[in-house]
Design a protein around this motif. Structure first.
Motif, mmCIF file in Angstrom:
data_model
loop_
_atom_site.group_PDB
_atom_site.id
_atom_site.type_symbol
_atom_site.label_atom_id
_atom_site.label_comp_id
_atom_site.label_asym_id
_atom_site.label_seq_id
_atom_site.Cartn_x
_atom_site.Cartn_y
_atom_site.Cartn_z
ATOM 1 N N ASN A 250 0.999 -0.997 -0.178
ATOM 2 C CA ASN A 250 0.284 -0.125 0.086
ATOM 3 C C ASN A 250 0.920 1.411 -0.127
ATOM 4 O O ASN A 250 1.354 1.777 0.939
ATOM 5 C CB ASN A 250 -0.898 -0.098 1.219
ATOM 6 C CG ASN A 250 -2.060 1.000 1.146
ATOM 7 O OD1 ASN A 250 -1.601 1.881 0.509
ATOM 8 N ND2 ASN A 250 -2.970 0.745 1.766
ATOM 9 N N TYR A 251 1.216 1.673 -1.382
ATOM 10 C CA TYR A 251 2.046 2.896 -1.485
ATOM 11 C C TYR A 251 1.464 4.109 -0.733
ATOM 12 O O TYR A 251 2.357 4.901 -0.038
ATOM 13 C CB TYR A 251 2.577 3.016 -2.739
ATOM 14 C CG TYR A 251 3.411 2.204 -3.146
ATOM 15 C CD1 TYR A 251 4.824 2.370 -3.165
ATOM 16 C CD2 TYR A 251 3.293 0.848 -3.806
ATOM 17 C CE1 TYR A 251 6.021 1.489 -3.832
ATOM 18 C CE2 TYR A 251 4.068 -0.155 -4.390
ATOM 19 C CZ TYR A 251 5.550 0.495 -4.307
ATOM 20 O OH TYR A 251 6.529 -0.500 -4.830
ATOM 21 N N PRO A 252 0.317 4.423 -0.916
ATOM 22 C CA PRO A 252 -0.303 5.703 -0.177
ATOM 23 C C PRO A 252 -0.101 5.583 1.451
ATOM 24 O O PRO A 252 0.127 6.341 1.954
ATOM 25 C CB PRO A 252 -1.565 5.687 -0.644
ATOM 26 C CG PRO A 252 -1.843 5.025 -2.109
ATOM 27 C CD PRO A 252 -0.986 3.811 -1.682
ATOM 28 N N ALA A 253 -0.619 4.424 2.033
ATOM 29 C CA ALA A 253 -0.282 4.189 3.362
ATOM 30 C C ALA A 253 1.103 4.324 3.748
ATOM 31 O O ALA A 253 1.420 4.841 4.813
ATOM 32 C CB ALA A 253 -0.889 2.893 3.701
ATOM 33 N N ALA A 254 2.025 3.708 3.052
ATOM 34 C CA ALA A 254 3.519 4.100 3.372
ATOM 35 C C ALA A 254 3.864 5.551 3.106
ATOM 36 O O ALA A 254 4.650 6.033 4.062
ATOM 37 C CB ALA A 254 4.268 3.401 2.336
#
Length: 326
Positions: free
Chosen positions: A303-307
């Protein structure tokens, strides 16, 4: 998700890369920081101007991580001839080695009364009331000359800790708790509040105001610094570009705290690689349904946005080191 990560990779490898592996300049990709001036802020600015007539002194609160960026020009115009104290809050998150340089720059801009504060500790906050009392005592009060109480107006851009400062002053001088709501999102103080007592001797009241940003920011980089410090809501700028700009800034200043924080082998200028590592080590994953010939299959993806949000939040909490963006 691949498109999102691919866009980051393209930005990170765009113009400005130097031979040492770190970018020399940041490619904003033609972005522009849109005007962010909600209705309650316009109303707050009008009410703040009317409150100026009753103010003996102005306390301008700003973020110590961006001491030179984003100070609202309209607020500076409104300062007029009244005594003015600039409080640079969140000093515990800023680089202490930069303080002398910052003070020199501010002095050249006409700010001679500057106090660095951390609302978690009373240290420098103790200096504010005596300084205000001294400045007011040495200044003409015009129509307020007969009044024995001091009226202080607290101003600044969003989310720099104005309400926290007021609560700290009350706790220090009156031994009382919170009088104003505090939040980590810009715009929590949505209406100009009534007067709040912060000291008994001398009798001193402050008025808290909503933070006010200019209708149009001067340049994208100033807007990006404000956004990283939480003065502009993340989604208006984009967590992806903010995370990439943060990585660029940390590397440019040789602030490599993120390497140790996330267990990277070495400093890296590729935001996709950094966020991939953050997602893997911090458990930022999501299950996605994929339609196959035999039916739906749940696949775990990073999950790139969460990272990116984790990366930004860790910076704001000081986990990546004490950093001054200016």
């Amino acid at each position: 998700m691949r498109g999102w990560a691919g866009a980051l990779r393209a930005a990170a490898s765009g113009p400005g890369t130097v031979s040492g592996g770190f970018r020399e300049r940041f490619d904003f990709g033609g972005r522009d920081v849109a005007s962010w001036f909600p209705g309650h802020m316009a109303k707050g600015l009008r009410q703040m101007r009317s409150s100026l007539r009753r103010a003996d002194c102005l306390i301008e609160v700003h973020d110590a991580r961006i001491p030179l960026s984003g100070r609202n020009p309209m607020l500076q115009e409104a300062l007029g001839i009244r005594p003015h104290v600039l409080v640079l809050n969140k000093m515990d998150l800023a680089d202490p080695c930069r303080q002398p340089t910052v003070l020199e720059h501010l002095k050249q801009q006409g700010c001679s009364h500057v106090v660095f504060t951390d609302c978690q500790n009373n240290g420098n906050i103790k200096k504010i009331v005596p300084l205000v009392a001294k400045l007011v005592g040495n200044s003409p009060r015009y129509h307020r000359a007969e009044s024995t109480e001091y009226s202080i107006l607290v101003i600044g851009v969003p989310n720099v800790g104005k309400s926290s400062l007021i609560n700290s002053l009350r706790r220090l001088h009156l031994k009382k708790g919170k009088a104003t709501a505090v939040g980590g999102e810009p715009g929590v103080t949505k209406a100009v509040l009534t007067r709040i007592q912060v000291c008994e001797k001398p009798l001193m009241y402050v008025v808290d105001t909503p933070g006010v940003l200019p209708p149009k920011l001067g340049d994208v980089e100033t807007g990006m610094k404000l956004a990283l410090c939480g003065a502009i809501r993340d989604h208006l700028v984009g967590e992806d570009i903010m995370a990439d700009y943060l990585l660029y800034t940390l590397n440019k200043q040789q602030q490599f705290g993120y390497v140790q924080c996330y267990g990277l082998a070495e400093a890296c200028d590729d935001i996709e690689s950094v966020l991939k590592h953050v997602a893997l080590t911090q458990g930022r994953t999501q299950k996605v349904k994929v339609l196959t010939g035999t039916g739906n299959v749940n696949v775990t993806m990073l999950n790139y946005p969460a990272a990116a949000y984790k990366f930004l939040r860790d910076f704001r909490a000081g986990y990546l080191g004490r950093v001054t963006l200016d």
